[in-house]
Design a protein around this motif. Structure first.
Motif, mmCIF file in Angstrom:
data_model
loop_
_atom_site.group_PDB
_atom_site.id
_atom_site.type_symbol
_atom_site.label_atom_id
_atom_site.label_comp_id
_atom_site.label_asym_id
_atom_site.label_seq_id
_atom_site.Cartn_x
_atom_site.Cartn_y
_atom_site.Cartn_z
ATOM 1 N N GLU A 62 0.861 -1.187 0.000
ATOM 2 C CA GLU A 62 0.000 0.000 0.000
ATOM 3 C C GLU A 62 0.895 1.235 0.000
ATOM 4 N N VAL A 63 0.485 2.259 -0.726
ATOM 5 C CA VAL A 63 1.222 3.523 -0.723
ATOM 6 C C VAL A 63 0.311 4.563 -0.077
ATOM 7 N N ARG A 64 0.731 5.076 1.081
ATOM 8 C CA ARG A 64 -0.122 6.021 1.810
ATOM 9 C C ARG A 64 0.631 7.326 2.102
ATOM 10 N N SER A 65 -0.139 8.393 2.326
ATOM 11 C CA SER A 65 0.443 9.665 2.785
ATOM 12 C C SER A 65 0.984 9.426 4.199
ATOM 13 N N ILE A 66 1.865 10.319 4.649
ATOM 14 C CA ILE A 66 2.505 10.131 5.967
ATOM 15 C C ILE A 66 1.440 10.032 7.063
ATOM 16 N N ASP A 67 0.375 10.861 6.947
ATOM 17 C CA ASP A 67 -0.631 10.819 8.032
ATOM 18 C C ASP A 67 -1.557 9.617 7.887
ATOM 19 N N GLY A 68 -1.307 8.795 6.839
ATOM 20 C CA GLY A 68 -2.098 7.573 6.684
ATOM 21 C C GLY A 68 -3.482 7.821 6.106
ATOM 22 N N GLN A 69 -3.862 9.086 5.991
ATOM 23 C CA GLN A 69 -5.235 9.427 5.587
ATOM 24 C C GLN A 69 -5.511 9.137 4.114
ATOM 25 N N THR A 70 -4.492 9.298 3.267
ATOM 26 C CA THR A 70 -4.720 9.123 1.824
ATOM 27 C C THR A 70 -4.077 7.840 1.331
ATOM 28 N N LEU A 71 -4.908 6.980 0.734
ATOM 29 C CA LEU A 71 -4.366 5.768 0.098
ATOM 30 C C LEU A 71 -4.084 6.141 -1.358
ATOM 31 N N HIS A 72 -2.818 6.253 -1.714
ATOM 32 C CA HIS A 72 -2.453 6.654 -3.088
ATOM 33 C C HIS A 72 -2.535 5.480 -4.059
ATOM 34 N N ALA A 73 -2.082 4.304 -3.579
ATOM 35 C CA ALA A 73 -2.086 3.131 -4.477
ATOM 36 C C ALA A 73 -2.040 1.863 -3.640
ATOM 37 N N GLU A 74 -2.510 0.802 -4.244
ATOM 38 C CA GLU A 74 -2.372 -0.504 -3.595
ATOM 39 C C GLU A 74 -1.974 -1.497 -4.683
ATOM 40 N N ALA A 75 -1.178 -2.507 -4.289
ATOM 41 C CA ALA A 75 -0.643 -3.416 -5.316
ATOM 42 C C ALA A 75 -0.508 -4.814 -4.748
ATOM 43 N N THR A 76 -0.502 -5.774 -5.659
ATOM 44 C CA THR A 76 -0.105 -7.133 -5.274
ATOM 45 C C THR A 76 1.034 -7.517 -6.209
ATOM 46 N N GLY A 77 1.955 -8.285 -5.666
ATOM 47 C CA GLY A 77 3.101 -8.712 -6.484
ATOM 48 C C GLY A 77 3.283 -10.208 -6.369
ATOM 49 N N LYS A 78 3.804 -10.767 -7.443
ATOM 50 C CA LYS A 78 4.147 -12.189 -7.419
ATOM 51 C C LYS A 78 5.592 -12.254 -7.874
ATOM 52 N N ASP A 79 6.467 -12.634 -6.992
ATOM 53 C CA ASP A 79 7.884 -12.718 -7.353
ATOM 54 C C ASP A 79 8.293 -14.177 -7.408
ATOM 55 N N LEU A 80 9.205 -14.475 -8.268
ATOM 56 C CA LEU A 80 9.708 -15.850 -8.383
ATOM 57 C C LEU A 80 11.135 -15.871 -7.844
ATOM 58 N N ALA A 81 11.322 -16.679 -6.806
ATOM 59 C CA ALA A 81 12.692 -16.797 -6.307
ATOM 60 C C ALA A 81 13.501 -17.500 -7.384
#
Ligand SMILES: CCCCC/C=C\C/C=C\C/C=C\C/C=C\CCCC(=O)SCCNC(=O)CCNC(=O)[C@H](O)C(C)(C)COP(=O)(O)OP(=O)(O)OC[C@H]1O[C@@H](n2cnc3c(N)ncnc32)[C@H](O)[C@@H]1OP(=O)(O)O
Length: 241
Positions: free
Chosen positions: A217-236
């Motif tokens: 999740e990407v949020r503002s410092i005060d936590g009030q604004t959610l700028h973006a959310e993501a899911t990732g799949k990485d392959l070791a």
């Protein structure tokens, strides 16, 4: 040439007591040990460069805003009891890999870690990462500079994807060793003003053999604004290469 220099240096270090004292002894052991065994594992050049200080770009610089400094100090404080660890950041990927730091000098000039590829401070990606081992969580304090513009005055969606990919990628790396991002899906909820400070907060949700599932999740410092959310799949690393 390299060979003669090597032999000369080896003789000098091994033989001459004085220079042995002068050469920096570190956790790697006294230089003579390195030369007894080191010659077969790392070259003299690499051994030397490991003592040469690599510039850590994740340390505060004059381009950081008060908000960035305050957030950094807050996480630095939480490192004191070991809950969090500050992750150093160099301008080449290999410099993060233990034992490979500073390797093949001449190549060094050619490649740069994408997020550390702008020369001036503050114009691009100003960021610092902290890792929480027990929560398998990597956070990244990010202050996008003016050269990352997408919509007028806001961060380009690709720059947001880059900082998310690096945070999620570094989290997977630290948790599962060498890893590559296989899939990254991002929902952009609110544009990130250039010059603002956001917290990119990622964690490993699940590991299934080589697959590492992460969320972010990407949020503002005060936590009030959610700028973006993501899911990732990485392959070791597949180890079949
Ligand atoms: C060493 C530790 C050092 C400590 C480091 C400390 C701090 C770290 C700090 C800084 C480090 C500095 C820099 C690093 C930071 C950022 C880097 C960010 C990461 C990236 O920016 S990285 C570049 C972008 N990334 C690519 O350039 C990948 C291109 N790609 C490939 O290289 C292959 O594609 C690969 C390897 C991904 C997979 O290939 P492969 O051959 O190994 O695996 P394979 O195909 O056999 O699939 C196995 C199973 O995964 C499933 N699967 C595969 N791909 C999938 C997909 N896309 N979506 C959903 N599922 C997928 C299959 O469906 C199958 O699933 P199943 O087994 O169930 O069928």
């Amino acid at each position: 040439g390299m060979r003669r220099g090597l032999v000369g240096a080896q003789a000098r270090l091994a033989g001459d007591k004085k220079s042995r004292m002068r050469a920096p002894c570190t956790a790697l052991g006294a230089p003579s040990l390195i030369f007894l065994h080191g010659i077969s594992t790392i070259s003299f050049q690499t051994w030397l460069s490991q003592f040469k200080q690599l510039k850590d770009y994740a340390l505060p610089n004059s381009s950081w805003s008060q908000g960035m400094m305050d957030l950094y100090s807050k996480f630095l404080e939480m490192c004191k009891d070991g809950t969090w660890k500050r992750i150093p950041s160099y301008n080449r990927t290999v410099d993060h890999i233990p034992g490979k730091a500073g390797s093949n000098e001449k190549e060094q000039k050619k490649t740069r870690l994408f997020l550390r590829s702008m020369d001036a401070e503050g114009v691009g990606f100003e960021y610092a990462m902290f890792f929480n081992p027990s929560e398998k969580r990597m956070v990244c304090l990010f202050q996008p500079g003016p050269y990352l513009e997408g919509p007028p005055g806001f961060a380009h969606g690709g720059s947001t994807a880059a900082i998310i990919d690096s945070t999620v990628g570094s989290c997977a790396l630290v948790v599962a060793g060498r890893a590559m991002t296989a899939n990254l899906s991002i929902n952009y909820r609110s544009p990130i003003p250039l010059g603002s400070v956001v917290l990119v907060d990622s964690k490993v949700d699940q590991v299934e053999e080589r697959k590492v599932f992460l969320s972010c999740e990407v949020r503002s410092i005060d936590g009030q604004t959610l700028h973006a959310e993501a899911t990732g799949k990485d392959l070791a690393a597949g180890f079949h290469r």
